[in-house]
Enzyme design. Structure first.
Site, PDB file in Angstrom:
ATOM      1  N   GLN A 116       0.824  -1.208   0.000  1.00 38.70           N
ATOM      2  CA  GLN A 116       0.000   0.000   0.000  1.00 38.70           C
ATOM      3  C   GLN A 116       0.862   1.264   0.000  1.00 38.70           C
ATOM      4  O   GLN A 116       0.517   2.265  -0.638  1.00 38.70           O
ATOM      5  CB  GLN A 116      -0.919   0.000   1.227  1.00 38.70           C
ATOM      6  CG  GLN A 116      -1.990  -1.088   1.182  1.00 38.70           C
ATOM      7  CD  GLN A 116      -2.842  -1.083   2.437  1.00 38.70           C
ATOM      8  OE1 GLN A 116      -3.593  -0.155   2.679  1.00 38.70           O
ATOM      9  NE2 GLN A 116      -2.715  -2.128   3.236  1.00 38.70           N
ATOM     10  N   ARG A 119       1.985   2.884  -3.279  1.00 42.57           N
ATOM     11  CA  ARG A 119       1.020   3.652  -4.053  1.00 42.57           C
ATOM     12  C   ARG A 119       1.154   5.156  -3.817  1.00 42.57           C
ATOM     13  O   ARG A 119       0.524   5.957  -4.496  1.00 42.57           O
ATOM     14  CB  ARG A 119      -0.404   3.180  -3.738  1.00 42.57           C
ATOM     15  CG  ARG A 119      -0.674   1.765  -4.255  1.00 42.57           C
ATOM     16  CD  ARG A 119      -2.018   1.233  -3.770  1.00 42.57           C
ATOM     17  NE  ARG A 119      -2.373  -0.013  -4.443  1.00 42.57           N
ATOM     18  CZ  ARG A 119      -1.912  -1.214  -4.104  1.00 42.57           C
ATOM     19  NH1 ARG A 119      -1.072  -1.323  -3.099  1.00 42.57           N
ATOM     20  NH2 ARG A 119      -2.277  -2.292  -4.764  1.00 42.57           N
ATOM     21  N   GLN A 128      13.703  -4.579   4.767  1.00 41.33           N
ATOM     22  CA  GLN A 128      14.287  -5.876   5.101  1.00 41.33           C
ATOM     23  C   GLN A 128      13.994  -6.879   3.986  1.00 41.33           C
ATOM     24  O   GLN A 128      12.848  -7.065   3.594  1.00 41.33           O
ATOM     25  CB  GLN A 128      13.686  -6.368   6.418  1.00 41.33           C
ATOM     26  CG  GLN A 128      14.323  -7.627   6.974  1.00 41.33           C
ATOM     27  CD  GLN A 128      13.705  -7.981   8.310  1.00 41.33           C
ATOM     28  OE1 GLN A 128      12.497  -8.137   8.424  1.00 41.33           O
ATOM     29  NE2 GLN A 128      14.534  -8.103   9.333  1.00 41.33           N
ATOM     30  N   SER A 129      15.026  -7.506   3.483  1.00 42.04           N
ATOM     31  CA  SER A 129      14.909  -8.348   2.303  1.00 42.04           C
ATOM     32  C   SER A 129      14.548  -9.789   2.648  1.00 42.04           C
ATOM     33  O   SER A 129      15.190 -10.415   3.498  1.00 42.04           O
ATOM     34  CB  SER A 129      16.226  -8.338   1.521  1.00 42.04           C
ATOM     35  OG  SER A 129      16.202  -9.274   0.468  1.00 42.04           O
ATOM     36  N   ARG A 131      14.954 -11.947   0.415  1.00 38.76           N
ATOM     37  CA  ARG A 131      15.931 -12.667  -0.398  1.00 38.76           C
ATOM     38  C   ARG A 131      17.190 -12.977   0.421  1.00 38.76           C
ATOM     39  O   ARG A 131      17.756 -14.067   0.319  1.00 38.76           O
ATOM     40  CB  ARG A 131      16.305 -11.841  -1.626  1.00 38.76           C
ATOM     41  CG  ARG A 131      17.305 -12.532  -2.538  1.00 38.76           C
ATOM     42  CD  ARG A 131      17.712 -11.640  -3.696  1.00 38.76           C
ATOM     43  NE  ARG A 131      18.576 -12.340  -4.636  1.00 38.76           N
ATOM     44  CZ  ARG A 131      19.216 -11.747  -5.644  1.00 38.76           C
ATOM     45  NH1 ARG A 131      19.073 -10.448  -5.851  1.00 38.76           N
ATOM     46  NH2 ARG A 131      19.976 -12.453  -6.449  1.00 38.76           N
ATOM     47  N   ARG A 194      10.740 -17.685  -1.044  1.00 38.65           N
ATOM     48  CA  ARG A 194       9.918 -16.609  -0.473  1.00 38.65           C
ATOM     49  C   ARG A 194       8.603 -16.403  -1.234  1.00 38.65           C
ATOM     50  O   ARG A 194       7.698 -15.731  -0.737  1.00 38.65           O
ATOM     51  CB  ARG A 194      10.688 -15.289  -0.461  1.00 38.65           C
ATOM     52  CG  ARG A 194      11.056 -14.784  -1.856  1.00 38.65           C
ATOM     53  CD  ARG A 194      11.763 -13.458  -1.814  1.00 38.65           C
ATOM     54  NE  ARG A 194      12.341 -13.131  -3.113  1.00 38.65           N
ATOM     55  CZ  ARG A 194      12.821 -11.933  -3.428  1.00 38.65           C
ATOM     56  NH1 ARG A 194      12.792 -10.948  -2.552  1.00 38.65           N
ATOM     57  NH2 ARG A 194      13.342 -11.714  -4.625  1.00 38.65           N
ATOM     58  N   ASN A 210       9.005  13.797   2.894  1.00 33.85           N
ATOM     59  CA  ASN A 210       9.007  15.213   3.216  1.00 33.85           C
ATOM     60  C   ASN A 210       7.664  15.624   3.809  1.00 33.85           C
ATOM     61  O   ASN A 210       6.711  14.840   3.814  1.00 33.85           O
ATOM     62  CB  ASN A 210       9.369  16.050   1.979  1.00 33.85           C
ATOM     63  CG  ASN A 210       8.373  15.882   0.841  1.00 33.85           C
ATOM     64  OD1 ASN A 210       7.178  16.154   0.984  1.00 33.85           O
ATOM     65  ND2 ASN A 210       8.855  15.426  -0.311  1.00 33.85           N
ATOM     66  N   ARG A 212       5.342  17.744   2.841  1.00 32.28           N
ATOM     67  CA  ARG A 212       4.211  17.764   1.913  1.00 32.28           C
ATOM     68  C   ARG A 212       3.655  16.353   1.721  1.00 32.28           C
ATOM     69  O   ARG A 212       2.434  16.140   1.778  1.00 32.28           O
ATOM     70  CB  ARG A 212       4.653  18.327   0.555  1.00 32.28           C
ATOM     71  CG  ARG A 212       3.549  18.350  -0.486  1.00 32.28           C
ATOM     72  CD  ARG A 212       4.098  18.733  -1.845  1.00 32.28           C
ATOM     73  NE  ARG A 212       3.040  18.940  -2.822  1.00 32.28           N
ATOM     74  CZ  ARG A 212       3.258  19.284  -4.095  1.00 32.28           C
ATOM     75  NH1 ARG A 212       4.497  19.461  -4.527  1.00 32.28           N
ATOM     76  NH2 ARG A 212       2.266  19.448  -4.924  1.00 32.28           N
ATOM     77  N   ARG A 221      -4.890   8.407   4.453  1.00 34.16           N
ATOM     78  CA  ARG A 221      -4.810   7.172   5.237  1.00 34.16           C
ATOM     79  C   ARG A 221      -5.177   7.355   6.710  1.00 34.16           C
ATOM     80  O   ARG A 221      -5.040   6.419   7.492  1.00 34.16           O
ATOM     81  CB  ARG A 221      -3.384   6.618   5.154  1.00 34.16           C
ATOM     82  CG  ARG A 221      -2.922   6.297   3.737  1.00 34.16           C
ATOM     83  CD  ARG A 221      -3.671   5.119   3.147  1.00 34.16           C
ATOM     84  NE  ARG A 221      -3.084   4.706   1.868  1.00 34.16           N
ATOM     85  CZ  ARG A 221      -3.438   3.616   1.204  1.00 34.16           C
ATOM     86  NH1 ARG A 221      -4.382   2.818   1.695  1.00 34.16           N
ATOM     87  NH2 ARG A 221      -2.871   3.312   0.057  1.00 34.16           N
TER      88      ARG A 221
END
Length: 254
Positions: A116, A119, A128-129, A131, A194, A210, A212, A221
Site C-alpha cells: 500500500q 502507491r 528488510q529483504s 531474499r 519466499r 518530506n 508535503r 490514510r
C-alpha cells in the site's frame, strides 16, 4: 507496529549559530518561577520553510531572507510566520514544504502494508529483504513473523467446526512456514522460496518522506477515512512523531 523518528531537518551549524546569535526567537522560553516550558521557540523546519517560501516571492536570496526577514516572521511583533504557513497550505503551494524531511524506523508491519505504501509518491524505502534474510524455522530469525488483521483478532465467527477465525489464520501461517522450510531443505534458493510467503509476513523498514508527502499521506490514510486499520495506525504514528518535533504543523494535519 513500532514507529520511531530517526532524523529530521536540521539547520547547518553555522547557519543556526548565526540566526541564534542575532535573534532570540529560536530559544525555548521557560517560566522563571516554575521552570515550565512556555514557548518552544522557532524550529529549524520553520526556518527552512521560510527560506523556501520567501525565495519564491522575493528578489533576495534565501540567506538574505533569513538575515533580514526572520524577525518579521518569527519575532515578537506578530505572528507573520504562522499566517504565511497557513496561506501556503491553503493556496496549495506546498512544494515549498518538501525541503523539510523526516526519516523513520518502522518495525513489524505486514508486506500488505508495504504494498500500500508504494502507491504513494516521494517516499524513500530501505526494506528488510526476504531474499537475503533467511526465514526458515531453524534459522537465526526463527521463522517469519506475521501481522494478524484487526478483524481476525478475537473474532467469534466459526470458520469450521474446529477453529475460530484467529485460530484458522494462525494455522494457515504455520502451514506456510512448513512449506517454506521444506523448500529451503530441498535446496530452493531463499529468493525463490519466499514466493510462498504471505502478505501477512512481517517486515521492517526505514522510510524517509518530506512534509508535503506526510500531509498528503495522512489525509488519505488517516483513521475514519476508509483505509485499512494497519495503515491508519502508521499514518497516525507518523503524524504524532512529526508534530512532536515540528509543533506548528499540528493544524495542517487536522
Amino acid at each position: 507496529m513500532n514507529v520511531t523518528l530517526l532524523a529530521h531537518t536540521q539547520l547547518a551549524i553555522d547557519m543556526k549559530n548565526k540566526i541564534e546569535s542575532e535573534n532570540d526567537f529560536m530559544s525555548p522560553d521557560f517560566d522563571i518561577n516554575t521552570g515550565d516550558l512556555i514557548d518552544e521557540g522557532v524550529t529549524d523546519g520553520q526556518v527552512v520553510a521560510l527560506a523556501a517560501i520567501r525565495q519564491c516571492y522575493s528578489r533576495k536570496t534565501a540567506i538574505e531572507v533569513l538575515e533580514t526577514e526572520s524577525e518579521k516572521y518569527f519575532g515578537e511583533r506578530g505572528k507573520e510566520g504562522e499566517r504565511l504557513f497557513k496561506q501556503i497550505v491553503s493556496s496549495g503551494h506546498t512544494s515549498t514544504l518538501e525541503h523539510i524531511t523526516f526519516t523513520f524506523a518502522v518495525e513489524n508491519v505486514s508486506r500488505a502494508l508495504l504494498a500500500q505504501l508504494t502507491r504513494h509518491r516521494h517516499i524513500s524505502f530501505s526494506v528488510q529483504s526476504q531474499r537475503y534474510v533467511k526465514l526458515s524455522s531453524d534459522s537465526r530469525s526463527g521463522g517469519f513473523d506475521y501481522v494478524v488483521p484487526k478483524t481476525v483478532i478475537g473474532s467469534d465467527k466459526l470458520e469450521s467446526i474446529h477453529f475460530g477465525t484467529q485460530e484458522l489464520f494462525d494455522e494457515a501461517m504455520k502451514s506456510i512456514q512448513g512449506y517454506y522450510n521444506h523448500l529451503i531443505k530441498l535446496g530452493i534458493p531463499q529468493e525463490d522460496a519466499r514466493a510462498v510467503l504471505p502478505n501477512a509476513a512481517a517486515t521492517n523498514l526505514v522510510m524517509t518522506l518530506n512534509l508535503r508527502t506526510a500531509l498528503e499521506f495522512y489525509a488519505k490514510r488517516k483513521p475514519g477515512n476508509g483505509a485499512q486499520n494497519e495503515i491508519t495506525q502508521l499514518a497516525e504514528a507518523i503524524k504524532n512523531e512529526i508534530t512532536a518535533v515540528e509543533t506548528w504543523t499540528v493544524k495542517f494535519f487536522e
